[in-house]
Write a protein that holds these residues in place. Structure first.
Motif, PDB file in Angstrom:
ATOM      1  N   LEU A  16       0.921  -1.304   0.082  1.00  0.00           N
ATOM      2  CA  LEU A  16       0.125   0.040  -0.046  1.00  0.00           C
ATOM      3  C   LEU A  16       0.908   1.003  -0.067  1.00  0.00           C
ATOM      4  N   THR A  49      -3.861   0.750   9.347  1.00  0.00           N
ATOM      5  CA  THR A  49      -3.984   0.615   7.997  1.00  0.00           C
ATOM      6  C   THR A  49      -4.485  -0.824   7.722  1.00  0.00           C
ATOM      7  N   LEU A  53      -7.827  -2.131   5.914  1.00  0.00           N
ATOM      8  CA  LEU A  53      -7.636  -2.918   4.567  1.00  0.00           C
ATOM      9  C   LEU A  53      -8.769  -4.412   4.693  1.00  0.00           C
ATOM     10  N   PRO A  60      -5.652  -2.458  -1.249  1.00  0.00           N
ATOM     11  CA  PRO A  60      -4.137  -2.326  -1.385  1.00  0.00           C
ATOM     12  C   PRO A  60      -3.731  -1.900  -2.958  1.00  0.00           C
ATOM     13  N   SER A  61      -2.578  -1.457  -3.026  1.00  0.00           N
ATOM     14  CA  SER A  61      -1.880  -0.973  -4.288  1.00  0.00           C
ATOM     15  C   SER A  61      -1.569  -2.295  -4.791  1.00  0.00           C
ATOM     16  N   THR A  73     -10.578  -7.471  -1.772  1.00  0.00           N
ATOM     17  CA  THR A  73     -10.344  -6.408  -2.632  1.00  0.00           C
ATOM     18  C   THR A  73     -11.132  -6.449  -3.819  1.00  0.00           C
TER      19      THR A  73
END
Length: 259
Positions: A16, A49, A53, A60-61, A73
């Motif tokens: 992230l 964080t 999530l 998340p990235s 996600t």
């Protein structure tokens, strides 16, 4: 030999970043059913964080977050909202609505998310207040409660929907050591009574060891240890050892100075 309980939460290679700032850099974490996992780390290390999530508030990235084997996600907002009904959240400073009394603070999610009758809601509220030893404050306003009392009401609200997973963000924040111990004992007893899994974010070592069946440490965006409390206490990792001892000499401050 008994089988290992199935994971209720799993993070796989989670990254992230916010712009150029990297918060998490490849987190792997598995939390089995009915475990009480304390997540330790320095302030600003990304502990809270992780909770966002898991709730799907942040995405998340890269990497994947699972709840009971389902990929959080990739869920739609509607699906996420259904999943969140199975997750209780206990906030750092209780986050009670100041204009509502204790009863109405606890009743709100039941009124909005279930088809329970007012009588059923009252019964549920009374049940949860009794579990945290706060039956006599149902008609009080948050401003009439002490910090420890507000924290207990926050715990009751966190379990009002009978969640399978409870997330705690610094539950001992702002409390004196005695009341912190009371809250720690409540977290343990509540998780056992309702059979829930708990993930507790903290930097308080005493609380962590009182609560945990498993402990993990987040450092520089990665989980550097995930062990039983006994193994954690005897860890050969110098970062973990320094964090436990509070020693000013060691890799944490040395690496911070060289960063």
């Amino acid at each position: 030999m008994s089988a290992e309980p199935p994971p209720i939460v799993e993070l796989r290679d989670v990254h992230l970043s916010f712009g150029e700032t990297k918060v998490l850099g490849g987190v792997d974490l598995c939390v089995t059913e009915r475990a009480r996992l304390t997540v330790l780390g320095q302030s600003g290390s990304g502990k809270s964080t992780l909770l966002r999530l898991i709730l799907g508030i942040l995405r998340p990235s890269a990497g994947t977050v699972f709840f009971k084997g389902r990929d959080v996600t990739k869920m739609s907002r509607r699906r996420l909202n259904r999943i969140r009904q199975k997750i209780g959240m206990v906030y750092q400073y209780s986050a009670l609505i100041s204009s509502l009394n204790v009863r109405d603070n606890l009743a709100l999610p039941l009124e909005e998310l279930t088809r329970m009758t007012p009588a059923e809601i009252d019964q549920k509220v009374d049940e949860k207040l009794e579990m945290v030893g706060m039956s006599d404050v149902r008609d009080k306003m948050p401003s009439e409660l002490s910090g420890g009392m507000r924290k207990r009401i926050g715990l009751a609200r966190g379990i009002i929907m009978d969640p399978e997973l409870i997330l705690y963000d610094e539950p001992g924040a702002g409390l004196d050591p005695v009341i912190t111990s009371v809250i720690d004992e409540l977290i343990v007893s509540l998780s056992e009574k309702i059979g829930a899994t708990s993930i507790i974010v903290t930097h308080e070592m005493g609380s962590a060891f009182r609560i945990a069946t498993r402990m993990a440490m987040l450092y520089r965006g990665e989980i550097i240890a995930a062990e039983t409390p006994e193994d954690f206490k005897n860890s050969g990792n110098p970062v973990v050892a320094q964090f436990i001892s509070g020693n000013t000499k060691g890799p944490i401050l040395e690496q911070a100075a060289s960063a």
